[in-house]
Design a protein around this motif. Structure first.
Motif, PDB file in Angstrom:
ATOM      1  N   UNK A  87      29.472  81.966  46.104  1.00 31.43           N
ATOM      2  CA  UNK A  87      28.167  81.996  47.103  1.00 31.43           C
ATOM      3  C   UNK A  87      26.817  81.598  46.380  1.00 31.43           C
ATOM      4  N   UNK A  88      26.909  81.323  45.283  1.00 31.73           N
ATOM      5  CA  UNK A  88      25.329  81.104  44.604  1.00 31.73           C
ATOM      6  C   UNK A  88      25.471  79.779  43.848  1.00 31.73           C
ATOM      7  N   UNK A  89      25.055  78.636  44.235  1.00 33.13           N
ATOM      8  CA  UNK A  89      25.042  77.376  43.797  1.00 33.13           C
ATOM      9  C   UNK A  89      23.578  77.234  43.262  1.00 33.13           C
ATOM     10  N   UNK A  90      22.778  77.645  42.051  1.00 29.61           N
ATOM     11  CA  UNK A  90      21.547  77.492  41.910  1.00 29.61           C
ATOM     12  C   UNK A  90      21.059  77.061  40.563  1.00 29.61           C
ATOM     13  N   UNK A  91      20.116  76.434  40.164  1.00 29.51           N
ATOM     14  CA  UNK A  91      19.770  76.197  38.807  1.00 29.51           C
ATOM     15  C   UNK A  91      20.601  75.428  37.905  1.00 29.51           C
ATOM     16  N   UNK A  92      21.655  74.721  38.449  1.00 22.54           N
ATOM     17  CA  UNK A  92      22.856  74.082  37.945  1.00 22.54           C
ATOM     18  C   UNK A  92      24.204  74.661  37.390  1.00 22.54           C
ATOM     19  N   UNK A  93      24.090  75.982  37.979  1.00 19.84           N
ATOM     20  CA  UNK A  93      25.227  76.896  37.757  1.00 19.84           C
ATOM     21  C   UNK A  93      25.833  77.210  39.095  1.00 19.84           C
ATOM     22  N   UNK A  94      26.780  77.999  39.060  1.00 18.75           N
ATOM     23  CA  UNK A  94      27.623  78.724  40.083  1.00 18.75           C
ATOM     24  C   UNK A  94      28.499  79.832  39.483  1.00 18.75           C
ATOM     25  N   UNK A  95      28.751  80.783  40.347  1.00 17.66           N
ATOM     26  CA  UNK A  95      29.628  81.875  39.967  1.00 17.66           C
ATOM     27  C   UNK A  95      30.998  81.869  40.782  1.00 17.66           C
ATOM     28  N   UNK A  96      31.882  82.171  40.361  1.00 13.02           N
ATOM     29  CA  UNK A  96      33.103  82.203  41.184  1.00 13.02           C
ATOM     30  C   UNK A  96      34.063  83.705  40.891  1.00 13.02           C
ATOM     31  N   UNK A  97      34.344  84.167  41.995  1.00 10.49           N
ATOM     32  CA  UNK A  97      34.916  85.497  41.921  1.00 10.49           C
ATOM     33  C   UNK A  97      36.345  85.192  42.476  1.00 10.49           C
ATOM     34  N   UNK A 100      49.541  95.155  45.523  1.00  5.87           N
ATOM     35  CA  UNK A 100      48.488  95.951  44.663  1.00  5.87           C
ATOM     36  C   UNK A 100      47.752  94.824  43.963  1.00  5.87           C
ATOM     37  N   UNK A 101      46.303  95.278  44.033  1.00  5.93           N
ATOM     38  CA  UNK A 101      45.365  94.378  43.238  1.00  5.93           C
ATOM     39  C   UNK A 101      45.760  94.604  41.732  1.00  5.93           C
ATOM     40  N   UNK A 102      46.049  93.416  41.206  1.00  2.00           N
ATOM     41  CA  UNK A 102      46.365  93.285  39.852  1.00  2.00           C
ATOM     42  C   UNK A 102      45.362  92.822  38.673  1.00  2.00           C
ATOM     43  N   UNK A 103      44.602  92.095  39.443  1.00  4.86           N
ATOM     44  CA  UNK A 103      43.328  91.371  38.228  1.00  4.86           C
ATOM     45  C   UNK A 103      42.277  90.855  39.518  1.00  4.86           C
ATOM     46  N   UNK A 104      40.806  91.008  38.700  1.00  5.64           N
ATOM     47  CA  UNK A 104      39.575  90.232  39.434  1.00  5.64           C
ATOM     48  C   UNK A 104      38.889  89.854  38.425  1.00  5.64           C
ATOM     49  N   UNK A 105      38.046  88.891  38.498  1.00  6.33           N
ATOM     50  CA  UNK A 105      37.334  88.154  37.609  1.00  6.33           C
ATOM     51  C   UNK A 105      36.207  87.619  37.984  1.00  6.33           C
ATOM     52  N   UNK A 106      35.189  87.365  37.557  1.00  7.54           N
ATOM     53  CA  UNK A 106      33.909  86.621  37.665  1.00  7.54           C
ATOM     54  C   UNK A 106      33.536  85.918  36.765  1.00  7.54           C
ATOM     55  N   UNK A 107      33.261  84.655  37.029  1.00  7.54           N
ATOM     56  CA  UNK A 107      32.993  83.699  35.789  1.00  7.54           C
ATOM     57  C   UNK A 107      31.623  82.931  36.233  1.00  7.54           C
ATOM     58  N   UNK A 108      30.812  82.400  35.275  1.00 10.08           N
ATOM     59  CA  UNK A 108      29.735  81.611  35.655  1.00 10.08           C
ATOM     60  C   UNK A 108      30.111  80.176  35.022  1.00 10.08           C
ATOM     61  N   UNK A 109      29.855  79.256  35.752  1.00 13.55           N
ATOM     62  CA  UNK A 109      30.100  77.944  35.399  1.00 13.55           C
ATOM     63  C   UNK A 109      28.916  76.845  35.557  1.00 13.55           C
TER      64      UNK A 109
END
Length: 265
Positions: free
Chosen positions: A233-243, A252-261
């Motif tokens: 959702x956010x592509x600012x300052x040369x970075x983005x997150x990915x959920x 069943x939900x088995x894993x969730x993550x967020x990364x900054x790239x």
């Protein structure tokens, strides 16, 4: 079906040299388009060493900091047991090549159940059965991306970037599994959350490199295909997150993550 000699198990194997010191050989089978080893695969090697060092079998919370690219070849891993209690233990591992640290991981391990108690407010992505979804065409894979042969993906409709026409969508959902038939387990889930092409490809971006990744493991997955949901959702300052979310074949939900790239130039 679970194979006993899967590529993931063979390629994340570590050799213990002392209580805290391990050695591994990073395989050329998990490279990304730049020729470097995939970040999720690096994380899998690190967690294999921590699993050997800590008194619990399953990663529960994982935070990985990527300091420089990893390359196929020898690697050294130094681990530290930070604290061990009755229900969980926390440790740190540092993977280095040529005397330079590549990735540092802090993780808490515990013992996960297959269907945890409680209330689930989220929802599994609604997807057609995997056999009704097209596979990623070979033409969409860069020759250097050897890890594309390790993971099988099935999309309800192929993303636009695969045909050179990015759709402009910032979310996607698809099925995923190991190509050799290995079923996912808690140790492999942190690798799998970082094994798919980033959704920013469909926003016309050439790619990105992970700075930090946090993964939470929620349950031991049932055998079969994994339903995945990804968004940026956010592509600012040369970075983005990915959920990223992974749901097993029973919903069943088995894993969730967020990364900054950071965006690649």
């Amino acid at each position: 079906m679970t194979t006993t000699t899967s590529e993931f198990d063979a390629d994340t194997e570590v050799e213990q040299l002392s209580e805290d010191h391990y050695r591994a050989r990073l395989s050329e089978r998990w490279c990304n388009p730049t020729g470097a080893t995939n970040g999720g695969y690096l994380l899998g090697v690190c967690l294999r060493a921590l699993q050997a060092r800590l008194p619990f079998p399953d990663p529960l919370a994982v935070s990985a900091f990527y300091l420089r690219p990893g390359l196929p070849g020898s690697a050294e891993l130094n681990t530290e047991l930070v604290r061990a209690g009755r229900r969980m233990a926390t440790g740190e591992v540092r993977l280095a090549q040529g005397g330079k640290e590549v990735i540092r991981v802090v993780s808490t391990f515990s013992e996960l159940t297959e269907r945890p108690d409680g209330k689930e407010l989220g929802s599994m992505p609604q997807l057609p059965p995997p056999e009704e979804c097209p596979a990623q065409p070979d033409a969409a894979r860069a020759p250097e991306t050897t890890m594309a042969g390790r993971i099988e993906y099935r999309y309800p409709s192929l993303p636009g970037w695969m045909s050179g026409n990015p759709s402009g969508r910032s979310t996607d959902a698809f099925w995923m599994r190991f190509a050799d038939g290995r079923d996912a387990d808690p140790l492999s889930l942190p690798s799998l959350v970082d094994s798919a092409a980033p959704v920013i490809f469909d926003l016309g971006m050439p790619g990105s490199s992970t700075v930090e990744l946090t993964a939470h493991l929620r349950a031991r997955p049932a055998p079969g295909w994994l339903a995945c949901k990804v968004s940026t959702q956010h592509m600012t300052g040369g970075y983005h997150e990915e959920d990223f979310e992974i749901w097993d074949s029973t919903g069943v939900l088995v894993a969730q993550s967020r990364q900054l790239a950071i965006f690649l130039e």
